[in-house]
Write a protein that holds these residues in place. Structure first.
Motif, PDB file in Angstrom:
ATOM      1  N   ALA A  86      79.181  52.593   8.061  1.00 22.78           N
ATOM      2  CA  ALA A  86      78.782  51.397   8.800  1.00 22.78           C
ATOM      3  C   ALA A  86      79.951  50.789   9.557  1.00 22.78           C
ATOM      4  CB  ALA A  86      78.192  50.372   7.831  1.00 22.78           C
ATOM      5  N   LEU A  87      81.134  50.785   8.949  1.00 19.02           N
ATOM      6  CA  LEU A  87      82.293  50.218   9.636  1.00 19.02           C
ATOM      7  C   LEU A  87      82.731  51.106  10.791  1.00 19.02           C
ATOM      8  CD1 LEU A  87      84.419  48.067   9.938  1.00 19.02           C
ATOM      9  CD2 LEU A  87      85.714  49.123   8.072  1.00 19.02           C
ATOM     10  N   HIS A  88      82.701  52.422  10.600  1.00 14.80           N
ATOM     11  CA  HIS A  88      83.046  53.320  11.704  1.00 14.80           C
ATOM     12  C   HIS A  88      82.068  53.159  12.874  1.00 14.80           C
ATOM     13  CE1 HIS A  88      86.504  55.564  10.398  1.00 14.80           C
ATOM     14  NE2 HIS A  88      85.946  55.948   9.274  1.00 14.80           N
ATOM     15  N   VAL A  89      80.839  52.774  12.598  1.00 16.69           N
ATOM     16  CA  VAL A  89      79.841  52.576  13.654  1.00 16.69           C
ATOM     17  C   VAL A  89      80.101  51.296  14.438  1.00 16.69           C
ATOM     18  CG1 VAL A  89      77.406  51.935  13.980  1.00 16.69           C
ATOM     19  CG2 VAL A  89      77.979  53.992  12.697  1.00 16.69           C
ATOM     20  N   LYS A  90      80.798  50.330  13.836  1.00 19.79           N
ATOM     21  CA  LYS A  90      80.932  49.018  14.458  1.00 19.79           C
ATOM     22  C   LYS A  90      82.175  48.830  15.311  1.00 19.79           C
ATOM     23  CE  LYS A  90      78.887  45.731  14.222  1.00 19.79           C
ATOM     24  NZ  LYS A  90      78.626  44.714  13.197  1.00 19.79           N
ATOM     25  N   ALA A  91      83.274  49.549  15.019  1.00 19.68           N
ATOM     26  CA  ALA A  91      84.527  49.293  15.740  1.00 19.68           C
ATOM     27  C   ALA A  91      85.451  50.491  15.610  1.00 19.68           C
ATOM     28  CB  ALA A  91      85.211  48.046  15.190  1.00 19.68           C
ATOM     29  N   PRO A  92      86.358  50.674  16.570  1.00 21.08           N
ATOM     30  CA  PRO A  92      87.310  51.785  16.471  1.00 21.08           C
ATOM     31  C   PRO A  92      88.336  51.544  15.372  1.00 21.08           C
ATOM     32  CG  PRO A  92      87.827  50.405  18.359  1.00 21.08           C
ATOM     33  CD  PRO A  92      86.531  49.897  17.811  1.00 21.08           C
ATOM     34  N   VAL A  93      88.793  52.624  14.748  1.00 21.04           N
ATOM     35  CA  VAL A  93      89.797  52.535  13.705  1.00 21.04           C
ATOM     36  C   VAL A  93      91.146  52.977  14.258  1.00 21.04           C
ATOM     37  CG1 VAL A  93      89.399  54.879  12.820  1.00 21.04           C
ATOM     38  CG2 VAL A  93      90.354  53.134  11.307  1.00 21.04           C
ATOM     39  N   VAL A  94      92.198  52.375  13.759  1.00 22.76           N
ATOM     40  CA  VAL A  94      93.571  52.809  14.020  1.00 22.76           C
ATOM     41  C   VAL A  94      94.175  53.078  12.650  1.00 22.76           C
ATOM     42  CG1 VAL A  94      95.806  52.208  14.981  1.00 22.76           C
ATOM     43  CG2 VAL A  94      93.702  51.412  16.113  1.00 22.76           C
ATOM     44  N   ALA A  95      94.482  54.326  12.357  1.00 19.36           N
ATOM     45  CA  ALA A  95      94.838  54.718  10.992  1.00 19.36           C
ATOM     46  C   ALA A  95      96.196  55.401  10.939  1.00 19.36           C
ATOM     47  CB  ALA A  95      93.771  55.658  10.420  1.00 19.36           C
ATOM     48  N   ILE A  96      96.877  55.183   9.814  1.00 17.81           N
ATOM     49  CA  ILE A  96      98.058  55.965   9.448  1.00 17.81           C
ATOM     50  C   ILE A  96      97.830  56.486   8.037  1.00 17.81           C
ATOM     51  CG2 ILE A  96      99.727  54.806  10.930  1.00 17.81           C
ATOM     52  CD1 ILE A  96     100.537  53.051   8.549  1.00 17.81           C
ATOM     53  N   TRP A  97      98.578  57.525   7.673  1.00 12.02           N
ATOM     54  CA  TRP A  97      98.456  58.012   6.309  1.00 12.02           C
ATOM     55  C   TRP A  97      99.573  57.457   5.441  1.00 12.02           C
ATOM     56  CZ3 TRP A  97      98.749  63.269   9.017  1.00 12.02           C
ATOM     57  CH2 TRP A  97     100.067  63.615   9.341  1.00 12.02           C
TER      58      TRP A  97
END
Length: 557
Positions: A245-256
């Protein structure tokens, strides 16, 4: 496989060519259903049909002023489950529009999903307008994915009044449900959301759960070591309805951080890796990175790492760090090794890149996506019954040496160089955004913690707690909030740059930026083991432009 298309190269479609066809709907109950076979636990239940299905949702990430990276995973046939290495090549079409109904299409294209990429696909779409909401969808073989929203960043020279980001880290599948993601998804005001590491965990089932209790078993059940293992674990996470649901609502900016590989990872190994018995670290690291870039909407940066920089108009830029690929092995004790100038947490090239970017920045705010805490930390005089679990949580020697050598405290030369650079060049408004430690903190970042507040503060730091991973009260198995009430005053007394620390609760943050201030609103969950957990605002801290200091504010934005 990744495709790149410019929006202006897409022909205008016929109006009826984007009429919704058979849609794949993944419900919460589907996340626990399985197909037959040893790898099936990574896959939700689906109809016994040869039609393709989008069982792992859709996502977008790494927004730019003119583009966005789109992601999905298609299951072309029932046996093509994650990590299996089987299944036919499948054409996956994508479409981008300015409206949710997908009637005003501005870009479209297609990419081939293959077993070699675990049937994951990416489309790097360019030619879009800055600071604009878009909606997108994938299709394959008569099946449509869910429609998702994304957003481009402002143009580099745009005078942006406000930005708002969700901020999360440390989501352990077996320790609870991802209600934090659900509550962020319920918002309609996020430009993007930041994941600061530990998107997945590598442990075998039962090794790291909720106070020792498995809330929901992950797949595979053993510790993940191979490419197939990492793919299955990523796929398991992508079946979570709140994460979808969160991925459907807004773009993610991720680091590991480390658990995308193994606990306390460094360039040559990890605490949770036994060379030989668990294969070679080099092979395991390659497998983990390949699966990460297959399953995450992230553009690989230099040398296949996650350090890169995004800009949000004139208001902010965001430098994202990779603090695992280049770091020296953690010091085993609080000895002079932590001050050794030959030891590094960033690597020389990344530290130079960060310093140059901070100096050259002409934005109001310089955000740093930072997976482990940069603020100095001394334990102080905690009682023995609290010292041991705190040491366990932070990876400290349990005899009580006041140092966490996995964070910047274990690499003090890099930290001194970076903070001296900020001071020498009068670089203001640097804000570190941090995860990893499973606690919430609001800190000044002093040049010399031993003399603070006489020593100046070079930056500020907001640390978010874990989504589900155990924190201090969980290790002690005490009622939530009781341990924090005891430890917080002691920690703050020994660390005068720490304005607030909550050692006990789980949740997320919302960072709000204006030209005048950067504010973090901290939210906590009622019960991480409850899929219907509620969310409550508990604290807010801000740093005013030009101050390099944190102060409390008494209401969320």
């Amino acid at each position: 496989m990744t495709s790149r298309y410019r929006a202006d190269s897409a022909p205008a479609p016929e109006a009826d060519s984007f009429t919704p066809r058979r849609r794949t709907v993944v419900k919460a109950a589907a996340a626990t259903a399985v197909l037959a076979g040893p790898l099936a636990a990574a896959l939700p239940a689906r109809a016994a049909s040869a039609a393709p299905a989008f069982l792992h949702g859709v996502a977008s990430g790494d927004p730019l002023p003119d583009g966005i990276l789109l992601w999905t995973r298609v299951t072309p046939v029932p046996e093509a489950i994650p990590g299996s290495g089987v299944g036919p090549d499948t054409e996956v079409a994508w479409v981008v529009a300015t409206d949710r109904a997908l009637t005003n299409v501005v870009a479209r294209g297609s990419v081939i999903a293959t077993a070699a990429s675990d049937h994951t696909v990416k489309a790097d779409v360019r030619g879009l307008k800055p600071a604009t909401d878009y909606w997108f969808r994938f299709s394959a073989g008569g099946t449509d994915s869910p429609v998702a929203r994304t957003r481009t960043t402002p143009a580099a020279d745009d005078a942006v009044a406000n930005l708002r980001f969700g901020v999360v880290s440390c989501a352990n599948w077996e320790a609870g449900h991802f209600a934090a993601y659900r509550h962020l998804a319920a918002r309609s005001d996020l430009d993007a959301w930041l994941h600061l590491g530990d998107y997945i965990y590598e442990y075998k089932s039962g090794e790291y759960a909720a106070r020792g209790t498995v809330v929901r078993p992950h797949a595979p059940a053993h510790e993940i070591l191979t490419l197939a293992d990492y793919r299955i674990r990523h796929a398991t996470y992508k079946t979570d309805p709140d994460l979808q649901a969160l991925h459907v609502k807004a773009p993610v900016v991720a680091i590991w951080d480390d658990h995308e590989f193994a606990d306390n990872a460094w360039s040559g190994g990890a605490v949770n890796h036994t060379e030989g018995a668990e294969g070679t670290w080099a092979a395991r690291q390659v497998a983990a990175k390949q699966a990460y870039f297959e399953w995450m909407p992230v553009r690989p940066a230099l040398a296949g790492t996650t350090y890169r920089r995004l800009r949000f108009g004139k208001l902010a830029d965001l430098s994202l760090l990779d603090l695992r690929s280049f770091r020296s092995q953690q010091a085993s004790t609080a000895s002079g090794a932590v001050d050794d100038p030959d030891r590094t947490i960033t690597g020389r090239a990344q530290l130079d890149w960060l310093k140059a970017g901070l100096k050259a920045s002409d934005t109001t705010w310089r955000l740093v996506g930072n997976s482990v805490m940069i603020s100095p930390f001394a334990i102080g005089s905690l009682s023995a019954d609290l010292l041991k679990p705190l040491a366990k949580l932070m990876g400290l020697p349990q005899e009580g040496i006041a140092l966490n050598t996995d964070q910047w405290d274990g690499y003090t030369d890099d930290r001194r160089e970076l903070l001296a650079h900020l001071r020498a060049n009068a670089i203001r408004n640097t804000v570190f955004l941090t995860g990893d430690i499973h606690m919430a903190w609001a800190n000044d970042v002093p040049v010399d913690a031993g003399t603070y507040p006489l020593s100046p503060s070079a930056a500020t730091e907001f640390v978010v707690t874990s989504v589900t991973s155990d924190n201090l009260d969980d290790i002690v198995k005490a009622p939530e909030g009781t341990i924090s009430a005891l430890t917080s005053p002691v920690i703050r007394a020994a660390n005068r740059h720490v304005h607030w620390v909550d050692t006990d609760r789980h949740g997320y943050g919302v960072l709000d930026l204006t030209a005048d201030r950067a504010q973090m609103d901290y939210y906590v969950l009622s019960d991480r083991t409850d899929p219907d957990a509620t969310s409550t605002w508990v604290r807010s801290y801000r740093t005013r432009s030009g101050t390099q200091k944190v102060e409390r504010t008494y209401s969320p934005v």
